[in-house]
Design an enzyme around this catalytic site. Structure first.
Site, mmCIF file in Angstrom:
data_model
loop_
_atom_site.group_PDB
_atom_site.id
_atom_site.type_symbol
_atom_site.label_atom_id
_atom_site.label_comp_id
_atom_site.label_asym_id
_atom_site.label_seq_id
_atom_site.Cartn_x
_atom_site.Cartn_y
_atom_site.Cartn_z
ATOM 1 N N ALA A 32 0.772 -1.420 -0.008
ATOM 2 C CA ALA A 32 -0.053 -0.010 -0.062
ATOM 3 C C ALA A 32 1.152 1.380 -0.212
ATOM 4 C CB ALA A 32 -1.052 -0.077 1.115
ATOM 5 N N HIS A 34 3.239 4.413 -0.648
ATOM 6 C CA HIS A 34 2.986 5.999 -0.536
ATOM 7 C C HIS A 34 4.182 6.893 -0.805
ATOM 8 C CE1 HIS A 34 3.954 5.999 3.807
ATOM 9 N NE2 HIS A 34 2.974 5.230 3.791
ATOM 10 N N HIS A 37 7.169 5.503 1.506
ATOM 11 C CA HIS A 37 8.091 4.419 1.213
ATOM 12 C C HIS A 37 9.084 4.817 0.022
ATOM 13 C CE1 HIS A 37 4.112 2.391 2.616
ATOM 14 N NE2 HIS A 37 5.085 1.775 3.301
ATOM 15 N N ASP A 152 8.376 5.130 12.203
ATOM 16 C CA ASP A 152 8.163 4.285 13.202
ATOM 17 C C ASP A 152 9.367 4.192 14.169
ATOM 18 O OD1 ASP A 152 5.825 2.375 12.245
ATOM 19 O OD2 ASP A 152 6.896 3.076 10.408
ATOM 20 N N SER A 187 0.860 7.049 5.857
ATOM 21 C CA SER A 187 0.656 5.755 6.463
ATOM 22 C C SER A 187 -0.320 5.335 5.460
ATOM 23 C CB SER A 187 0.122 5.882 7.945
ATOM 24 O OG SER A 187 -0.198 4.620 8.296
ATOM 25 N N ARG A 189 -2.394 3.103 6.649
ATOM 26 C CA ARG A 189 -3.925 3.108 7.257
ATOM 27 C C ARG A 189 -4.451 4.296 6.996
ATOM 28 N NH1 ARG A 189 -0.658 0.087 11.090
ATOM 29 N NH2 ARG A 189 -1.750 -1.931 11.416
HETATM 30 P P1 AMP Z 1 5.250 -0.145 6.432
HETATM 31 O O1 AMP Z 1 4.915 -0.606 4.981
HETATM 32 O O2 AMP Z 1 4.198 0.663 7.171
HETATM 33 O O3 AMP Z 1 5.773 -1.503 7.135
HETATM 34 O O4 AMP Z 1 6.562 0.657 6.203
HETATM 35 C C1 AMP Z 1 7.565 0.315 5.681
HETATM 36 C C2 AMP Z 1 8.880 1.311 5.758
HETATM 37 O O5 AMP Z 1 8.353 2.628 5.452
HETATM 38 C C3 AMP Z 1 9.203 1.416 7.202
HETATM 39 O O6 AMP Z 1 10.407 1.706 7.546
HETATM 40 C C4 AMP Z 1 8.575 2.730 7.816
HETATM 41 O O7 AMP Z 1 8.934 3.495 8.826
HETATM 42 C C5 AMP Z 1 8.378 3.582 6.545
HETATM 43 N N1 AMP Z 1 7.517 4.541 6.466
HETATM 44 C C6 AMP Z 1 6.235 4.557 6.494
HETATM 45 N N2 AMP Z 1 5.420 5.697 6.527
HETATM 46 C C7 AMP Z 1 6.549 6.626 6.392
HETATM 47 C C8 AMP Z 1 6.551 8.142 6.272
HETATM 48 N N3 AMP Z 1 5.150 8.737 6.442
HETATM 49 N N4 AMP Z 1 7.679 8.655 6.193
HETATM 50 C C9 AMP Z 1 8.858 7.986 6.132
HETATM 51 N N5 AMP Z 1 8.738 6.608 6.343
HETATM 52 C C10 AMP Z 1 7.697 5.890 6.238
#
Ligand code: AMP
Length: 286
Positions: A32, A34, A37, A152, A187, A189
């Site tokens: 998902a 954005h 990522h 995170d 996010s 979410r």
């Molecule tokens: P996730 O897909 O939510 O597990 O996130 C994958 C990676 O993207 C993790 O290292 C998160 O900390 C990073 N990430 C998610 N949202 C953001 C954001 N808004 N800004 C920077 N990094 C992000």
């Protein structure tokens, strides 16, 4: 870009990289995708000859089965997005559950005090699941650099500790939080937010910024109370925790006079969507 779905295919590609002395960077994600990522991916693209992006919604890090069910999944849109940013030789690893966990992972990691607070306290078992999947992915991908978002904040501390404990040859690169124009931290979410929740959610970061300007003027406890009541003035927002912690140990501070970098970390329920964010209380501006 090259899409690989099995551990075996990934190993083959990785061996070719090794043979050609091509070092690679790694961005693990749950999809998902954005701009948050993409910022991690761009960082790897500018640092590493080859970039590997993984998309895997890891069941072992979800303490709430409903949350796992509701977690947004959009593999087609993700691949379209990745097609636009990745180069010819970069890899996308899209494993199924059996590739990551051919047998159940029973390992228990001991992170000491790091996972007893904040996310670790409110999401029991979450960081153990994160460590299980990230250690397996590191083992399969064997990157030189791995990129993680400061969004995170506690996860980053856990990953660094895991790399230290397991003595892994991976360099962990922290990347800044990417926000919507109104300040809401991006996010996956966020797509689950209703209209009112989406309208009120930017109050989280706005309040964090105001809290930083109160540092030293009000005691820590008063600032914490103020943050919670200001956010909860919005009818769809409910604060799960707000802590000001030492950036390295994640233990709560009692006074602004304590030495070292301080981070304000928050989790807020916006309706049924759980949002997290954080801000430095030490750096000049975010
Ligand atoms: P996730 O897909 O939510 O597990 O996130 C994958 C990676 O993207 C993790 O290292 C998160 O900390 C990073 N990430 C998610 N949202 C953001 C954001 N808004 N800004 C920077 N990094 C992000």
């Amino acid at each position: 870009m090259i899409i690989v779905k099995t551990r075996k295919e990934l190993e083959e590609k990785r061996n070719i990289l090794k043979k050609n002395n091509l070092l690679h960077g790694f961005v693990p994600t749950m999809g998902a995708l954005h701009e948050g990522h993409l910022s991690l991916i761009r960082c790897s693209l500018s640092n590493d000859p080859v970039t590997v992006v993984s998309i895997f919604v890891n069941p072992t890090q979800f303490n709430d089965p409903e949350d796992l069910k509701k977690y947004p999944r959009n593999p087609e849109a993700d691949l379209n997005l990745l097609e636009k940013v990745l180069r010819t030789g970069d890899l996308v690893f899209l494993p199924g559950e059996k590739e990551i966990y051919p047998e159940p992972d029973h390992r228990i990691f001991d992170f000491g005090i790091l996972d007893k607070v904040m996310e670790g306290k409110f999401r029991p078992g979450h960081f153990n699941g994160v460590a299980q999947v990230v250690s397996r992915l590191f083992d399969m991908v064997q990157p030189r650099n791995a990129y993680f978002g400061l969004k995170d904040f506690q996860q980053l501390a856990i990953i660094k500790e895991m790399v230290r404990m397991l003595n892994l040859p991976v360099n962990i690169v922290p990347c800044p939080i990417i926000r919507e124009p109104d300040g809401l931290a991006m996010s996956s979410r966020n797509v689950n937010l209703g209209k009112k929740e989406r309208e009120e959610a930017p109050m989280i970061f706005r309040t964090l910024k105001e809290a930083v300007s109160q540092k030293g003027k009000l005691p820590v406890e008063k600032v914490k109370e103020w943050v919670i009541s200001r956010i909860e003035n919005n009818s769809s927002l409910k604060v799960e925790y707000f802590e000001v912690v030492h950036a390295d140990t994640l233990q709560p501070i009692l006074s602004w006079d304590e030495p070292g970098d301080k981070q304000g970390c928050i989790a807020v329920w916006a309706g049924k969507v759980r949002l997290i964010d954080n801000i430095s209380f030490s750096r000049k501006k975010e």
